[in-house]
Design a protein around this motif. Structure first.
Motif, PDB file in Angstrom:
ATOM      1  N   VAL A 177       0.798  -1.120   0.056  1.00  0.00           N
ATOM      2  CA  VAL A 177      -0.016   0.179   0.053  1.00  0.00           C
ATOM      3  C   VAL A 177       0.923   1.179  -0.063  1.00  0.00           C
ATOM      4  N   MET A 178       2.108   1.241   0.914  1.00  0.00           N
ATOM      5  CA  MET A 178       2.756   2.687   0.814  1.00  0.00           C
ATOM      6  C   MET A 178       3.482   2.815  -0.596  1.00  0.00           C
ATOM      7  N   ASN A 201      -6.238   4.537  11.306  1.00  0.00           N
ATOM      8  CA  ASN A 201      -5.209   3.784  11.984  1.00  0.00           C
ATOM      9  C   ASN A 201      -4.610   5.197  12.485  1.00  0.00           C
ATOM     10  N   ASP A 251      -6.653   4.956   1.910  1.00  0.00           N
ATOM     11  CA  ASP A 251      -6.036   3.890   2.221  1.00  0.00           C
ATOM     12  C   ASP A 251      -7.209   3.011   2.870  1.00  0.00           C
ATOM     13  N   HIS A 311      -7.408  -1.467   6.544  1.00  0.00           N
ATOM     14  CA  HIS A 311      -8.308  -2.154   7.542  1.00  0.00           C
ATOM     15  C   HIS A 311      -9.771  -2.293   7.320  1.00  0.00           C
TER      16      HIS A 311
HETATM   17  C1  LIG Z   1      -3.162   2.380   7.241  1.00  0.00           C
HETATM   18  C2  LIG Z   1      -2.048   1.468   6.824  1.00  0.00           C
HETATM   19  N1  LIG Z   1      -1.696   1.951   5.754  1.00  0.00           N
HETATM   20  C3  LIG Z   1      -0.633   1.061   5.270  1.00  0.00           C
HETATM   21  C4  LIG Z   1       0.095   0.053   5.943  1.00  0.00           C
HETATM   22  C5  LIG Z   1       1.053  -0.719   5.409  1.00  0.00           C
HETATM   23  O1  LIG Z   1       0.757  -1.270   4.153  1.00  0.00           O
HETATM   24  P1  LIG Z   1       1.744  -2.082   3.286  1.00  0.00           P
HETATM   25  O2  LIG Z   1       2.714  -3.101   4.190  1.00  0.00           O
HETATM   26  O3  LIG Z   1       0.865  -3.000   2.237  1.00  0.00           O
HETATM   27  O4  LIG Z   1       2.414  -0.806   2.684  1.00  0.00           O
HETATM   28  C6  LIG Z   1      -0.380  -0.110   7.252  1.00  0.00           C
HETATM   29  C7  LIG Z   1       0.222  -1.016   8.120  1.00  0.00           C
HETATM   30  O5  LIG Z   1       0.103  -1.386   9.228  1.00  0.00           O
HETATM   31  C8  LIG Z   1      -1.518   0.587   7.615  1.00  0.00           C
HETATM   32  O6  LIG Z   1      -2.162   0.472   8.782  1.00  0.00           O
END
Ligand SMILES: Cc1ncc(COP(=O)(O)O)c(C=O)c1O
Length: 381
Positions: free
Chosen positions: A89-90, A165, A193, A196
């Motif tokens: 995601v990041m 989060n 995003d 969750h």
């Molecule tokens: C809101 C949120 N976005 C992204 C991530 C990280 O995701 P990824 O490992 O797919 O980059 C997290 C991980 O805890 C998260 O809580």
């Protein structure tokens, strides 16, 4: 209920959670869960390894699997042609903001916020525009007036975190509609995003941002994955969903190399989870509802001065420790004196001073041990 793993076996794990601290520290700082994977995922991974199916990732099947999951879980009809493969995601945050905004553009984030949001926006050379959540009547609320002011002040993008989060807030349809109107009025984009979202607990309903209406679809992009809900972060697979055809065309300029950074085992595991992981996820949600209640009971018994609003989604507890007198970063005392590792409040932005984040994606016994260790740190003060 997911299959639990005992502490001795967890200590053998090689993931970041279990390697970052010495063995006498109980880790509860990172969003990793302590359960076995769903059997459909385990079987799919075994099958891939046993047949040597470990080449480069291909997105085939992933988009359809995600679309059927989104339809079933969130009543969100996704055109598979608008689903792009990402490693995580990041990376999606970096790539999407890179394409949709320019150097120096303002990006709104709601602090306290998942700390990489703050770092990635800054590293991209964009301007962080903090719109803190407000704590009102035992609930974290969006500040829509401050959001309007931020857009009026020139913010070009909103990096939304829904469910949020660390607070676990699930935004309502009307809140999202209001954001969509504002973003459209000021010609901004919204990157949502929703990692969750599948962990939305009984009593709340997740609304996908791009599904709230045409305005949101026009300027919205969703990022999500199986990494939180099914605990597959290390397998490196996520998706980006363009809300509309014009947005799909804008995102099509992303480098092809981005998709190749995803792992095939991640794709295979995600397809299995999205297609067949529903019953396991239902069991997980029941367990998370139990630990969410346990946390309130444990705090009432051991640390009644700590503030806790049970999350509406996910397995993170955002604890207000200001009345414990442990300073801006209470996690330092919990680690040093209680041998329990929690998320550092100040990393989540200025409103995180005096807070700590606890990962509750574990057994009831381990959660009790986490809170007991926190309490013992206070007794040793
Ligand atoms: C809101 C949120 N976005 C992204 C991530 C990280 O995701 P990824 O490992 O797919 O980059 C997290 C991980 O805890 C998260 O809580």
């Amino acid at each position: 209920m997911p299959d639990m793993v005992d502490l001795a076996s967890l200590a053998e794990r090689r993931s970041y959670k279990w390697r970052a601290f010495p063995s006498d520290v109980l880790p509860a700082f990172v969003a990793e869960m302590d359960f076995l994977l769903p059997s459909c995922v385990r079987e799919a991974l075994h099958q891939a390894v046993d047949t040597g199916d470990c080449g480069y990732a291909s997105a085939s099947q992933l988009a359809e699997a995600f679309a059927s999951f989104a339809s079933e879980r969130h009543r969100w009809e996704v055109d598979p042609a608008r689903v792009f493969l990402l490693p995580d995601v990041m990376t999606g945050v970096d790539e999407v903001l890179g394409v949709l905004t320019g150097p120096g553009d303002g990006v709104i984030v709601n602090t306290p916020i998942y700390p990489p949001f703050l770092r990635h926006v800054a590293n991209l050379g964009r301007r962080l525009v903090e719109v803190p959540l407000r704590h009102e009547a035992a609930r974290w609320e969006l500040d829509l007036e401050a959001t309007a002011a931020a857009f009026a002040g020139g913010a070009r993008a909103y990096l939304l975190c829904n469910p949020h989060n660390p607070t676990g807030r699930v935004l309502s349809r009307s809140e999202l509609e209001r954001i969509a109107e504002l973003a459209q009025r000021f010609g901004a984009v919204v990157v949502s995003d929703e990692i969750h979202a599948p962990l939305t607990l009984a009593g709340s309903v997740h609304t996908p941002y791009v599904a709230v209406g045409q305005l949101a679809a026009d300027h919205g992009v969703t990022l999500t994955s199986t990494s939180k809900a099914f605990n597959l972060a290390g397998l490196k697979c996520a998706v980006m969903v363009a809300g509309s055809e014009p947005m799909r065309r804008r995102l099509a300029s992303l480098p092809e190399a981005t998709a190749f950074r995803a792992g095939l085992l991640g794709v295979i595991a995600s397809v299995a989870a999205w297609r067949d992981g529903g019953p396991w996820l239902d069991g997980l949600l029941e367990h998370l509802a139990t630990v969410r209640r346990d946390m309130a009971d444990l705090l009432a018994r051991h640390l009644p001065q700590v503030g806790y609003d049970p999350p509406e989604a996910g397995y993170l507890a955002w604890l207000d420790c200001r009345r414990l007198g442990l300073g801006d970063d209470p996690s330092a005392a919990f680690l040093e004196r209680g041998r329990v590792a929690l998320g550092h409040g100040p990393d989540f932005g200025p409103p995180g001073a005096g807070f700590a984040r606890v990962t509750m994606g574990t057994s009831r016994e381990i959660l009790a041990e986490i809170v007991e260790r926190m309490a013992s740190a206070c007794q040793h003060a």
